[in-house]
Design a protein around this motif. Structure first.
Motif, short mmCIF file in Angstrom:
data_model
loop_
_atom_site.label_atom_id
_atom_site.label_comp_id
_atom_site.label_asym_id
_atom_site.label_seq_id
_atom_site.Cartn_x
_atom_site.Cartn_y
_atom_site.Cartn_z
N VAL A 149 0.85 -1.19 0.00
CA VAL A 149 0.00 0.00 0.00
C VAL A 149 0.88 1.24 0.00
CG1 VAL A 149 -1.78 1.30 1.23
CG2 VAL A 149 -1.82 -1.20 1.24
N MET A 150 0.64 2.15 -0.96
CA MET A 150 1.34 3.43 -0.96
C MET A 150 0.52 4.40 -0.10
SD MET A 150 2.70 5.79 -4.14
CE MET A 150 1.11 6.40 -4.66
N GLN A 151 1.04 4.68 1.08
CA GLN A 151 0.33 5.51 2.06
C GLN A 151 0.71 6.97 1.88
OE1 GLN A 151 -1.89 4.28 4.43
NE2 GLN A 151 -2.36 6.42 4.83
N ILE A 152 -0.30 7.83 1.73
CA ILE A 152 -0.10 9.28 1.61
C ILE A 152 -0.82 9.96 2.76
CG2 ILE A 152 -0.38 11.31 0.15
CD1 ILE A 152 -0.46 9.51 -2.27
N ASN A 153 -0.06 10.51 3.68
CA ASN A 153 -0.63 11.24 4.82
C ASN A 153 -0.45 12.73 4.57
OD1 ASN A 153 -1.22 8.81 6.21
ND2 ASN A 153 0.87 8.72 6.99
N VAL A 154 -1.55 13.46 4.56
CA VAL A 154 -1.49 14.90 4.29
C VAL A 154 -2.12 15.67 5.44
CG1 VAL A 154 -1.56 14.55 1.80
CG2 VAL A 154 -3.68 14.93 3.03
N VAL A 155 -1.64 16.88 5.62
CA VAL A 155 -2.24 17.84 6.55
C VAL A 155 -2.60 19.06 5.73
CG1 VAL A 155 -1.90 19.26 8.60
CG2 VAL A 155 -0.88 16.97 8.48
N GLU A 156 -3.88 19.37 5.68
CA GLU A 156 -4.34 20.48 4.86
C GLU A 156 -4.23 21.80 5.62
OE1 GLU A 156 -8.10 20.08 2.98
OE2 GLU A 156 -7.85 17.93 2.60
N ARG A 157 -4.08 22.86 4.87
CA ARG A 157 -4.13 24.20 5.45
C ARG A 157 -5.59 24.53 5.77
NH1 ARG A 157 0.68 26.82 4.83
NH2 ARG A 157 2.09 25.97 3.27
N VAL A 158 -5.78 25.16 6.92
CA VAL A 158 -7.13 25.51 7.35
C VAL A 158 -7.41 26.95 6.96
CG1 VAL A 158 -8.69 25.70 9.31
CG2 VAL A 158 -6.97 23.88 9.26
N PRO A 159 -8.42 27.21 6.13
CA PRO A 159 -8.74 28.60 5.76
C PRO A 159 -9.16 29.39 7.00
CG PRO A 159 -9.81 27.04 4.27
CD PRO A 159 -9.27 26.24 5.42
N ALA A 160 -8.62 30.58 7.14
CA ALA A 160 -8.96 31.44 8.27
C ALA A 160 -9.61 32.73 7.84
CB ALA A 160 -7.70 31.74 9.09
N LEU A 161 -9.34 33.16 6.60
CA LEU A 161 -9.85 34.43 6.11
C LEU A 161 -10.20 34.32 4.64
CD1 LEU A 161 -7.12 36.77 7.66
CD2 LEU A 161 -9.50 36.64 8.44
N VAL A 162 -11.14 35.17 4.21
CA VAL A 162 -11.39 35.37 2.79
C VAL A 162 -10.74 36.70 2.42
CG1 VAL A 162 -13.12 35.67 1.00
CG2 VAL A 162 -13.56 34.09 2.89
N TRP A 163 -9.83 36.64 1.46
CA TRP A 163 -9.09 37.83 1.05
C TRP A 163 -9.58 38.29 -0.31
CZ3 TRP A 163 -3.85 37.58 -1.77
CH2 TRP A 163 -3.38 38.88 -2.02
N ARG A 164 -10.11 39.52 -0.34
CA ARG A 164 -10.53 40.10 -1.61
C ARG A 164 -9.33 40.84 -2.19
NH1 ARG A 164 -15.50 41.11 -3.59
NH2 ARG A 164 -16.46 40.85 -1.55
N ALA A 165 -8.77 40.27 -3.25
CA ALA A 165 -7.58 40.85 -3.88
C ALA A 165 -7.94 41.26 -5.30
CB ALA A 165 -6.43 39.85 -3.89
N ARG A 166 -8.22 42.52 -5.48
CA ARG A 166 -8.57 43.08 -6.80
C ARG A 166 -9.74 42.33 -7.42
NH1 ARG A 166 -2.73 44.68 -9.58
NH2 ARG A 166 -2.06 46.11 -7.92
N ASP A 167 -9.47 41.45 -8.39
CA ASP A 167 -10.55 40.83 -9.14
C ASP A 167 -10.82 39.39 -8.73
OD1 ASP A 167 -8.13 39.93 -10.00
OD2 ASP A 167 -8.61 39.94 -12.14
N ARG A 168 -10.39 38.99 -7.56
CA ARG A 168 -10.60 37.59 -7.16
C ARG A 168 -10.76 37.50 -5.65
NH1 ARG A 168 -5.20 38.37 -7.71
NH2 ARG A 168 -3.82 37.40 -6.16
N LEU A 169 -11.29 36.35 -5.23
CA LEU A 169 -11.43 36.05 -3.81
C LEU A 169 -10.58 34.82 -3.50
CD1 LEU A 169 -15.28 36.49 -3.25
CD2 LEU A 169 -13.46 37.97 -2.39
N GLU A 170 -9.73 34.96 -2.50
CA GLU A 170 -8.84 33.86 -2.13
C GLU A 170 -9.08 33.47 -0.68
OE1 GLU A 170 -6.95 32.47 -4.26
OE2 GLU A 170 -6.29 33.92 -5.78
N LEU A 171 -9.02 32.17 -0.43
CA LEU A 171 -9.00 31.67 0.94
C LEU A 171 -7.55 31.61 1.40
CD1 LEU A 171 -11.56 28.71 0.78
CD2 LEU A 171 -11.97 31.07 1.49
N ILE A 172 -7.25 32.18 2.56
CA ILE A 172 -5.89 32.16 3.10
C ILE A 172 -5.94 31.62 4.52
CG2 ILE A 172 -5.07 34.04 1.64
CD1 ILE A 172 -5.43 35.95 3.98
N ASP A 173 -4.83 31.03 4.95
CA ASP A 173 -4.78 30.50 6.31
C ASP A 173 -4.26 31.57 7.26
OD1 ASP A 173 -2.09 30.64 5.82
OD2 ASP A 173 -1.69 28.50 5.99
#
Length: 301
Positions: A149-173
């Motif tokens: 078994v090829m085991q892949i253990n990941v830890v994801e970034r947890v979004p903390a804020l919504v950042w409005r940057a000019r023409d887009r919306l980004e989730l940032i930790d």
């Protein structure tokens, strides 16, 4: 009678009839050979040098033939492949832990491995680098688990804020690192909003202000980064708190204390300017300004 005497004399001689003894002294050639044999260099040459030279000569002659080289390479590859494809070295499936369904699907698309495959054919370091390059991944570990078994253990970034940057919306930790892009603010109404150039670089300070503003509850609409130097806190009803460049949390605490004592934010005020904390300035709404003018005109009469 003469022959008889001769016979007796011969019989009485003890050395009669034996060959002459060999001289025990070595010959000149044998002496020189023994002298050379006592020389370490000569002895090493005979024991190691000449056999090595003969072996190398034979090997060079053998490998000079392209057919022989090809046959040896084919045999080595066959032996290597027979070892690599043994059942204990085969990987049969991939298991991913710690990932949401969307990230799980993204990882499987990024690593299109066809199982079963030999573990020797998997570049785990390169695969780990590919997965770590995803914005949503904070850390990843890939290893082969017993059982193929090829085991892949990941830890994801947890979004903390919504950042409005000019023409887009980004989730940032909490560190300001990008997590994902969202198409609409309503996609994450649970996260506070920050806007302005460089707002993501001061995400920790923004979160401190948001925690300090908890008494405001649902009135808080977000934070705007002004000139990449300071924050404006935006509330509902068109109100804004202009915070200073340094110690913005302390200035906000002053406003909240005034609001608790005098219901400051319940008044008809549009801006509370705390850029100079020692000299707060209030900006009234237009109806309040008109009413104030009316009162002043009555007083003058």
């Amino acid at each position: 009678m003469q022959p008889l005497r001769a016979t007796r004399a011969t019989a009485s001689d003890p050395h009669a009839g034996t060959p002459p003894r060999r001289d025990p002294a070595p010959s000149r050639l044998s002496y020189r050979f023994h002298r050379l044999w006592l020389t370490p260099l000569y002895r090493s040459l005979l024991r190691v040098g000449i056999p090595t030279f003969l072996i190398l000569t034979a090997a060079g002659w053998y490998f000079a033939n392209p057919t022989n080289r090809f046959a040896i390479a084919e045999k080595a590859a066959e032996i290597r492949r027979s070892i690599e494809t043994r059942p204990e070295f085969m990987v049969k499936l991939m298991a991913i832990e710690g990932a949401t369904p969307v990230v799980d699907a993204a990882i499987r698309e990024l690593l299109p491995v066809e199982f079963p495959v030999s573990s020797f054919d998997l570049d785990l370091a390169a695969m780990q680098a590919e997965v770590a390059a995803l914005d949503v991944i904070r850390s990843v570990d890939i290893h082969i688990r017993p059982g193929g078994v090829m085991q892949i253990n990941v830890v994801e970034r947890v979004p903390a804020l919504v950042w409005r940057a000019r023409d887009r919306l980004e989730l940032i930790d909490a560190t300001g690192h990008r997590v994902a892009t969202v198409t609409d603010r309503v996609a994450r109404p649970d996260l506070p909003l920050v806007a302005g150039q460089g707002a993501n670089l001061r995400s920790a300070e923004a979160l401190s202000l948001i925690r300090a503003a908890e008494p405001l509850g649902a009135r808080l609409r977000g934070l705007v980064r002004v000139g990449e130097r300071r924050w404006d806190m935006i509330l509902d009803r068109g109100q804004a708190i202009l915070l200073p460049e340094t110690n913005p949390v302390s200035a906000l605490d002053q406003v909240l204390a005034l609001d608790q004592a005098q219901d400051l934010l319940a008044r008809d005020i549009t801006h509370i300017d705390m850029r100079n904390p020692g000299r707060p300035t209030l900006r009234l709404a237009e109806p309040a300004v008109a009413e104030l003018r009316r009162i002043r005109s009555l007083t003058l009469e």
